[in-house]
Structure formats: C-alpha cells, structure tokens
Write an enzyme that holds these catalytic residues in place. Structure first.
Site, short mmCIF file in Angstrom:
data_model
loop_
_atom_site.label_atom_id
_atom_site.label_comp_id
_atom_site.label_asym_id
_atom_site.label_seq_id
_atom_site.Cartn_x
_atom_site.Cartn_y
_atom_site.Cartn_z
N PRO A 2 0.79 -1.22 0.00
CA PRO A 2 0.00 0.00 0.00
C PRO A 2 0.83 1.27 0.00
O PRO A 2 1.82 1.38 0.72
CB PRO A 2 -0.81 -0.11 1.30
CG PRO A 2 -0.15 -1.14 2.11
CD PRO A 2 0.96 -1.74 1.36
N GLU A 3 0.41 2.22 -0.81
CA GLU A 3 0.96 3.57 -0.79
C GLU A 3 -0.11 4.48 -0.18
O GLU A 3 -1.14 4.01 0.31
CB GLU A 3 1.33 4.01 -2.21
CG GLU A 3 2.32 3.05 -2.89
CD GLU A 3 2.73 3.49 -4.28
OE1 GLU A 3 2.77 4.69 -4.55
OE2 GLU A 3 3.01 2.60 -5.10
#
Length: 277
Positions: A2-3
DNA sequence: TAGAGCCTGCGG
DNA sequence: CCGCAGGCTCTA
C-alpha cells in the site's frame, strides 16, 4: 503493497467503524515483523487493553489509532500487510500477526505474509517525535505541500534522480513505486532526470501531478494490482486508471509511443520515452 | 547513494 | 527453477 491512497482508503473505512470501540483482548503471533523485530507485547497491551479507539489517522503510509489510554498504535503495512475487520468467530487468515478483539464480537486483524510491516505503540505525546514519524516529509495532500516546498527539496538533493527523490519518504511522505511513475508521466518528466535539475516550471507540474494522481487514486479507493484489499475485503478500482505502471510495451496514452520499463534502486519504473524529458 | 537484506507467494 | 512484487533500513 500500500501507498498513500491505499492507506488513506483503509483509514477512511476504519474511521466509519472503529471510533468508540473498546479493545478487550490482544493476541500476537510472536513472529518478528520489520527488521526481524518482534512486536513488543507489553507496549501494545499497555496502550490498547481496555482502551477505547478515539480516532483513526494517516501520516504518509502510516496508520495511527489514537486510544483513550493516551497512547497511540502505529501501523505500517509494508509490502504485503492488510488490516481486516472481521467477526471474532470467523477463521483467521494465514499470516495473521495481531488480533485486537473489540467489544461486540468483531476483531481488527493485522495480516502480513512477508512481515515487512510494523506494529508498535507510543504515548501520544511521543508519537510525532518517534523514529518512524520524525523524519517524514510533508504529506502531499496537505497544505504543507506546495510547489515552493517541492522545488526547495528538489534543489536540496544531490545525486539522486527525480524518481528516487519521489519515493524517499523524507522528501514527500506517501508516494511509492506506482504513484511515482504515474506522477512523473503526468508531469512529463523523465524518471532519470537528476532531482536538482528539475526546473521551477517542471516542479510546479510535478506538484500538481503528485496531487492529482494521489487524489484520484483515493477517489478510486486505491490500486489493486495483486492483493491489495481494504478492511472489508474490497478491492480498489484505480488499476484501471494507471497510465504507465505495469504497462510496458503498451502505447502511451498521450503519444502512442511504447511504454518502457527501467530499473532504479532495484525497483521498476515505467515511463514514456517520448513524452517525458 | 548503491546494494544487500529482510520475507512469502506467484507467474513464467 | 527463476525473477519479481504497492517498503524500508542498515551497510559500505
């Protein structure tokens, strides 16, 4: 995995559900996470046992749960981490490393096959100066992130190329491999350009592009390329909007030249060799 | 500021 | 079997 947009999506989903919930029990797998460090059970229990969840926040790629104990849980999902909100009676997924059992029969579960994630706790007053958060750059969705701030940071960089600059969390907090490629494409900047050589005009474009790419990814509830899912198992939709990432050989959406892949710091970068300078 | 290392899983 | 994967940290 995840960013910023994925973490923001998780934070929003959790915010609709967790505040007010009381943590009744804590279970830990005992397996080490980031840097082969075991999760500190006493730290987590001191912060969480019997505490009410007051707020859910995000800083860069970190999630923060503020608790009524005056402590905060600090969570990073690394490459493969997920948070799952599930009935306590439901079977646990493989690689579950932490379970916070909430009053009322639901769990918040931290699942992380590769164990690059992080789970810890700090007294609220110590959180901002923690080693994890202390050195983070401006969050690109806040007013602290301005073209002037970005330009100054670019000018301050010696040696690194602009793609490496973008994924450096001390420079901008939250951009990772996908959105760095996407922002540079939108800004028409070549990923190998030295960061300090980015002109003021290009920096202004890059600033707008970083914002645009992250905001629309949040609107689309994140990018699910392989296995990103939110707390309810929902996938994102933003993968359909990616212009260059994972599209090597496909035509550039702007000029139809073939999208190329290169390697920087052992990570893939995707770009259009004609549009990006 | 490179490169290695930390881990597991998947697809070719 | 190999390479590769939305991250970060420590080393030289």
């Amino acid at each position: 995995m995840p960013e910023l947009p994925e973490v923001e999506t998780i934070a929003r989903d959790l915010r609709g559900r967790l505040p007010g919930c009381v943590i009744e029990r804590v279970w830990l797998s005992g397996k080490p996470l980031r840097l082969a460090r075991p999760v500190d059970r006493r730290r987590i229990e001191r912060a969480a046992l019997g505490a009410r969840i007051e707020a859910v926040r995000r800083r860069g790629k970190y999630l923060i749960l503020d608790l009524s104990s005056g402590h905060a849980l600090l969570i990073h999902l690394g490459m493969s981490g997920r948070l799952a909100l599930e009935r306590s009676a439901a079977p646990r997924q493989p690689h579950t490393h932490c379970v916070l059992a909430l009053a009322g029969g639901h769990d918040l579960r931290f699942v992380d096959p590769r164990r690059f994630g992080l789970l810890t706790a700090y007294p609220g007053a110590a959180l901002a100066s923690s080693p994890e958060l202390r050195a983070l750059g401006p969050d690109p969705l806040t007013s602290e992130f301005t073209p002037a701030v970005l330009l100054a940071a670019l000018r301050d960089t010696r040696g690194a190329d602009v793609k490496t600059f973008l994924v450096d969390q001390r420079r901008v907090a939250g951009v990772g491999n996908i959105y760095a490629s996407e922002a540079l494409f939108l800004a028409r900047i070549h990923p190998r350009r030295p960061a300090h050589s980015v002109s003021a005009a290009r920096a202004t474009r890059l600033h707008a592009a970083v914002r645009e790419v992250l905001e629309s990814a949040v609107q689309n509830r994140g990018t699910t390329l392989r296995d990103y899912v939110g707390p309810y198992g929902w996938e994102g939709e933003n993968q359909e909007k990616l212009r260059v990432y994972m599209r090597e050989g496909e035509p550039c959406p702007r000029c139809r030249a073939r999208v190329r892949r290169l390697t920087q710091q052992a990570r893939s970068t995707f770009y259009c060799p004609r549009c990006q300078r």
